[in-house]
Design a protein around this motif. Structure first.
Motif, PDB file in Angstrom:
ATOM      1  N   ASN A   1       1.289  -1.115   0.285  1.00  0.00           N
ATOM      2  CA  ASN A   1      -0.188  -0.236   0.352  1.00  0.00           C
ATOM      3  C   ASN A   1       0.803   1.029   0.440  1.00  0.00           C
ATOM      4  O   ASN A   1       1.286   1.657   0.743  1.00  0.00           O
ATOM      5  N   THR A   2       0.975   2.562  -0.655  1.00  0.00           N
ATOM      6  CA  THR A   2       1.704   3.942  -1.028  1.00  0.00           C
ATOM      7  C   THR A   2      -0.325   4.949  -0.661  1.00  0.00           C
ATOM      8  O   THR A   2      -1.183   4.306  -0.372  1.00  0.00           O
ATOM      9  N   TYR A   3       0.614   5.987  -0.385  1.00  0.00           N
ATOM     10  CA  TYR A   3       0.158   6.703  -0.568  1.00  0.00           C
ATOM     11  C   TYR A   3      -0.377   7.278  -1.327  1.00  0.00           C
ATOM     12  O   TYR A   3       0.599   7.345  -1.960  1.00  0.00           O
ATOM     13  N   ASN A   4      -2.077   8.252  -1.749  1.00  0.00           N
ATOM     14  CA  ASN A   4      -2.452   8.269  -2.903  1.00  0.00           C
ATOM     15  C   ASN A   4      -2.809   9.921  -2.640  1.00  0.00           C
ATOM     16  O   ASN A   4      -2.571  10.898  -3.824  1.00  0.00           O
TER      17      ASN A   4
ATOM     18  N   ASN B   1       4.201  11.563  -6.110  1.00  0.00           N
ATOM     19  CA  ASN B   1       5.814  11.147  -6.104  1.00  0.00           C
ATOM     20  C   ASN B   1       6.153  12.476  -6.936  1.00  0.00           C
ATOM     21  O   ASN B   1       8.018  12.605  -7.207  1.00  0.00           O
ATOM     22  N   ASN B   2       6.066  13.738  -7.015  1.00  0.00           N
ATOM     23  CA  ASN B   2       6.930  15.093  -6.974  1.00  0.00           C
ATOM     24  C   ASN B   2       7.909  15.144  -5.360  1.00  0.00           C
ATOM     25  O   ASN B   2       7.584  16.517  -5.817  1.00  0.00           O
ATOM     26  N   TYR B   3       6.880  14.295  -4.486  1.00  0.00           N
ATOM     27  CA  TYR B   3       7.837  14.882  -3.016  1.00  0.00           C
ATOM     28  C   TYR B   3       9.072  13.784  -2.600  1.00  0.00           C
ATOM     29  O   TYR B   3       8.842  12.978  -2.904  1.00  0.00           O
ATOM     30  N   ILE B   4      10.348  14.132  -1.435  1.00  0.00           N
ATOM     31  CA  ILE B   4      10.551  14.239  -0.711  1.00  0.00           C
ATOM     32  C   ILE B   4       9.807  13.512   0.907  1.00  0.00           C
ATOM     33  O   ILE B   4       8.978  14.401   0.670  1.00  0.00           O
ATOM     34  N   SER B   5      10.441  13.059   1.878  1.00  0.00           N
ATOM     35  CA  SER B   5       9.353  12.839   2.656  1.00  0.00           C
ATOM     36  C   SER B   5      10.478  12.534   4.130  1.00  0.00           C
ATOM     37  O   SER B   5      11.317  12.182   3.976  1.00  0.00           O
ATOM     38  N   ILE B   6      10.696  13.591   5.326  1.00  0.00           N
ATOM     39  CA  ILE B   6      10.800  13.306   6.190  1.00  0.00           C
ATOM     40  C   ILE B   6      10.007  13.151   7.440  1.00  0.00           C
ATOM     41  O   ILE B   6       8.509  13.728   7.348  1.00  0.00           O
ATOM     42  N   TYR B   7       9.728  12.230   7.739  1.00  0.00           N
ATOM     43  CA  TYR B   7       8.855  11.551   9.457  1.00  0.00           C
ATOM     44  C   TYR B   7       9.705  11.538  10.494  1.00  0.00           C
ATOM     45  O   TYR B   7      11.066  11.629  10.541  1.00  0.00           O
TER      46      TYR B   7
ATOM     47  N   PHE C   1      14.395  11.206  13.134  1.00  0.00           N
ATOM     48  CA  PHE C   1      13.819  11.220  11.569  1.00  0.00           C
ATOM     49  C   PHE C   1      13.742  10.206  11.181  1.00  0.00           C
ATOM     50  O   PHE C   1      15.349   9.556  10.642  1.00  0.00           O
ATOM     51  N   ARG C   2      13.181   9.705   9.783  1.00  0.00           N
ATOM     52  CA  ARG C   2      13.302   8.830   8.443  1.00  0.00           C
ATOM     53  C   ARG C   2      13.190   9.683   7.802  1.00  0.00           C
ATOM     54  O   ARG C   2      11.643  10.169   6.943  1.00  0.00           O
ATOM     55  N   GLY C   3      14.176   9.652   6.807  1.00  0.00           N
ATOM     56  CA  GLY C   3      14.129  10.166   5.120  1.00  0.00           C
ATOM     57  C   GLY C   3      13.651   9.437   4.831  1.00  0.00           C
ATOM     58  O   GLY C   3      14.002   7.910   4.487  1.00  0.00           O
ATOM     59  N   VAL C   4      12.523   9.390   3.454  1.00  0.00           N
ATOM     60  CA  VAL C   4      11.901   8.695   2.462  1.00  0.00           C
ATOM     61  C   VAL C   4      12.002   9.238   0.983  1.00  0.00           C
ATOM     62  O   VAL C   4      11.837  10.600   1.021  1.00  0.00           O
ATOM     63  N   SER C   5      12.927   9.009   0.006  1.00  0.00           N
ATOM     64  CA  SER C   5      12.424   9.399  -1.237  1.00  0.00           C
ATOM     65  C   SER C   5      11.913   9.469  -2.173  1.00  0.00           C
ATOM     66  O   SER C   5      11.707  10.732  -3.281  1.00  0.00           O
ATOM     67  N   ASN C   6      10.342   9.020  -1.788  1.00  0.00           N
ATOM     68  CA  ASN C   6       9.161   8.902  -2.314  1.00  0.00           C
ATOM     69  C   ASN C   6       7.948   9.272  -1.398  1.00  0.00           C
ATOM     70  O   ASN C   6       7.644   8.194  -0.261  1.00  0.00           O
ATOM     71  N   ALA C   7       7.374  10.552  -1.668  1.00  0.00           N
ATOM     72  CA  ALA C   7       6.441  10.974   0.073  1.00  0.00           C
ATOM     73  C   ALA C   7       4.863  10.121  -0.305  1.00  0.00           C
ATOM     74  O   ALA C   7       4.312  10.149   0.710  1.00  0.00           O
ATOM     75  N   SER C   8       5.324   8.536  -1.915  1.00  0.00           N
ATOM     76  CA  SER C   8       3.996   8.231  -2.006  1.00  0.00           C
ATOM     77  C   SER C   8       4.298   6.781  -0.780  1.00  0.00           C
ATOM     78  O   SER C   8       2.959   6.189  -0.224  1.00  0.00           O
ATOM     79  N   TYR C   9       5.479   6.466   0.191  1.00  0.00           N
ATOM     80  CA  TYR C   9       5.924   5.600   1.010  1.00  0.00           C
ATOM     81  C   TYR C   9       5.250   5.894   1.950  1.00  0.00           C
ATOM     82  O   TYR C   9       5.563   6.113   3.054  1.00  0.00           O
ATOM     83  N   LYS C  10       4.279   4.137   2.651  1.00  0.00           N
ATOM     84  CA  LYS C  10       4.610   4.169   3.832  1.00  0.00           C
ATOM     85  C   LYS C  10       5.707   3.710   4.894  1.00  0.00           C
ATOM     86  O   LYS C  10       6.212   3.210   3.986  1.00  0.00           O
ATOM     87  N   ILE C  11       5.517   3.495   6.468  1.00  0.00           N
ATOM     88  CA  ILE C  11       6.930   2.844   6.993  1.00  0.00           C
ATOM     89  C   ILE C  11       6.997   1.680   7.001  1.00  0.00           C
ATOM     90  O   ILE C  11       6.028   1.278   7.976  1.00  0.00           O
ATOM     91  N   TYR C  12       6.831   0.721   6.184  1.00  0.00           N
ATOM     92  CA  TYR C  12       6.793  -1.139   6.488  1.00  0.00           C
ATOM     93  C   TYR C  12       8.617  -0.773   6.534  1.00  0.00           C
ATOM     94  O   TYR C  12       9.416  -0.667   6.607  1.00  0.00           O
ATOM     95  N   SER C  13       8.454  -1.906   7.424  1.00  0.00           N
ATOM     96  CA  SER C  13      10.275  -2.476   7.630  1.00  0.00           C
ATOM     97  C   SER C  13       9.579  -3.040   6.684  1.00  0.00           C
ATOM     98  O   SER C  13       9.447  -3.485   5.935  1.00  0.00           O
ATOM     99  N   SER C  14      11.160  -3.480   6.747  1.00  0.00           N
ATOM    100  CA  SER C  14      12.405  -4.128   6.244  1.00  0.00           C
ATOM    101  C   SER C  14      11.391  -5.994   5.697  1.00  0.00           C
ATOM    102  O   SER C  14      11.434  -6.457   4.486  1.00  0.00           O
ATOM    103  N   MET C  15      11.078  -6.221   7.150  1.00  0.00           N
ATOM    104  CA  MET C  15      10.620  -8.182   6.944  1.00  0.00           C
ATOM    105  C   MET C  15       9.348  -7.991   6.542  1.00  0.00           C
ATOM    106  O   MET C  15       8.708  -8.986   5.930  1.00  0.00           O
ATOM    107  N   GLN C  16       8.788  -6.620   7.072  1.00  0.00           N
ATOM    108  CA  GLN C  16       7.289  -6.036   6.043  1.00  0.00           C
ATOM    109  C   GLN C  16       7.489  -6.590   4.592  1.00  0.00           C
ATOM    110  O   GLN C  16       6.375  -7.463   3.622  1.00  0.00           O
ATOM    111  N   ARG C  17       8.689  -6.327   4.077  1.00  0.00           N
ATOM    112  CA  ARG C  17       8.643  -6.234   2.895  1.00  0.00           C
ATOM    113  C   ARG C  17       8.831  -7.185   2.271  1.00  0.00           C
ATOM    114  O   ARG C  17       7.787  -7.586   0.924  1.00  0.00           O
ATOM    115  N   CYS C  18       9.726  -8.115   2.969  1.00  0.00           N
ATOM    116  CA  CYS C  18       9.936  -9.266   2.316  1.00  0.00           C
ATOM    117  C   CYS C  18       8.991 -10.586   2.511  1.00  0.00           C
ATOM    118  O   CYS C  18       8.967 -11.394   1.218  1.00  0.00           O
ATOM    119  N   CYS C  19       8.170 -10.432   3.783  1.00  0.00           N
ATOM    120  CA  CYS C  19       7.092 -10.626   3.649  1.00  0.00           C
ATOM    121  C   CYS C  19       5.547 -10.989   2.206  1.00  0.00           C
ATOM    122  O   CYS C  19       5.650 -11.719   1.660  1.00  0.00           O
TER     123      CYS C  19
END
Length: 352
Positions: free
Chosen positions: A2-5, A167-173, A59-77
């Motif tokens: 899932n991503t943000y719309n 997609n035109n934004y980066i995010s800092i959480y 802080f957590r930097g993400v290169s695309n503002a549509s990305y939600k904060i998933y762990s790498s284990m969640q992405r792997c699963c």
């Protein structure tokens, strides 16, 4: 996954600001500077003392503002189930840790990176796996805003003038230092970090040569399991916090979840949901519980999100001291075989 719309969707989970100029960015950053507050604590029924503590933000930097904060284990699963494996998060977690423990190459690399007794704990192993290329339940944060910018700025900076396209934004959480109080491990950290820090500071002022015995906490740290009864959006602090929290014999920091990457990035961890593929921002522990006028429970956003238009990246590079890659990653962290073994943890393998 899932991503943000839209920004509207993100505002359900964050205090959100869309940023299109460098002055607005600077104004927002000022809100996250460390803040010192003073509390009056009771020593006994008649004696009180003032204790000052500093609130930090992570802080957590993400290169695309549509990305939600998933762990790498969640992405792997997610990826493995997408290919038809049908594995649960807990089964995948057990598989990854078992394969890690059964690899002499990885155990040797772990021993070279993390000092004893920390390297005996599963938490230290997850920290190593996370920072050196394997899937884990940990999500990286840092108290250093410029390090977060390093991870947010994309290599390919393409964008258009559509200010509604995420997609035109980066995010800092951003999340505040330890805002939540749930989980046995968190209770342990509360006792060892908040009250323990008070006792440590006050005691060393009066008795400079005092030795603080943290043997009980050390034992808990080493033996604490990663299971669903303990972890739900609970934070594990890395080198930045543990330097004082777990001082070992009062002078030596024996219990830090520390390796070369964590140290360079001033890394800290939040633990994502370990049973389901749910983004970190949905953890109730990261939101304020409130009630509406009808008495119904809802969660108000606790985290912050700065969505920064990619057109500002040249200005950001000029205005901030973004760390070089060499300052974030050590050049020769471990033997090539260990890197290959860590990468293999992402993929199915019949256990021996």
């Amino acid at each position: 996954m899932n991503t943000y719309n839209s920004f509207v969707e993100k505002r359900r989970y964050f205090i959100h600001v869309a940023i299109h100029d460098i002055n607005t960015l600077n104004t927002q950053i000022d809100k996250f500077k460390p803040k010192t507050i003073t509390k009056r604590i009771s020593i006994d029924k008649t004696t009180y003392t003032d204790y000052s503590t500093t609130i930090h933000f992570f802080f957590r930097g993400v290169s695309n503002a549509s990305y939600k904060i998933y762990s790498s284990m969640q992405r792997c699963c997610f990826e493995r189930n997408k290919k038809g494996q049908n594995i649960s998060m807990l089964d995948l977690s057990n598989e990854v840790l078992t394969r890690f423990n059964n690899s002499p190459i990885l155990i040797d690399a772990l021993n070279n990176e993390i000092p004893q007794p920390s390297n005996k704990s599963d938490l230290a192993k997850w920290a190593f796996i996370q920072h050196f290329g394997g899937p884990s339940h940990l999500v990286d944060f840092t108290p250093d805003f410029e390090s977060a910018l390093f991870f947010a700025i994309p290599k390919d900076n393409t964008y258009d003038n559509d200010n509604s396209n995420l997609n035109n934004y980066i995010s800092i959480y951003a999340y505040q230092d330890n805002p939540y109080k749930n989980g046995n491990l968190n209770m342990m950290y509360e006792s060892s970090s908040i009250r323990g820090r008070e006792l440590y500071i006050e005691s060393t002022k009066q008795y400079p040569d005092i030795i603080i015995d943290t043997a009980v906490v050390d034992h808990q740290m080493i033996n604490q399991p990663l299971n669903s009864n303990v972890f739900w959006g609970t934070s594990i602090y890395g080198e930045y916090i543990f330097k004082v929290v777990l001082p070992g014999n009062g002078n030596v920091n024996n219990m830090c979840l520390k390796n070369s990457h964590i140290s360079r990035q001033k890394g800290n961890f939040f633990v994502s949901n370990i049973e389901k593929i749910i983004p970190l921002e949905l953890a109730p522990a990261l939101q304020n519980k409130k009630w509406n006028e009808r008495g119904e429970t809802y969660y108000a956003p606790y985290g912050y999100c700065l969505d920064i238009h990619k057109s500002l990246i040249p200005d950001i590079n000029s205005a901030f001291q973004i760390p070089a890659k060499e300052a974030i990653y050590t050049p020769e962290d471990y033997i090539p075989e260990a890197k290959s073994e860590l990468q293999s943890l992402w993929f199915p393998e019949k256990l021996k």
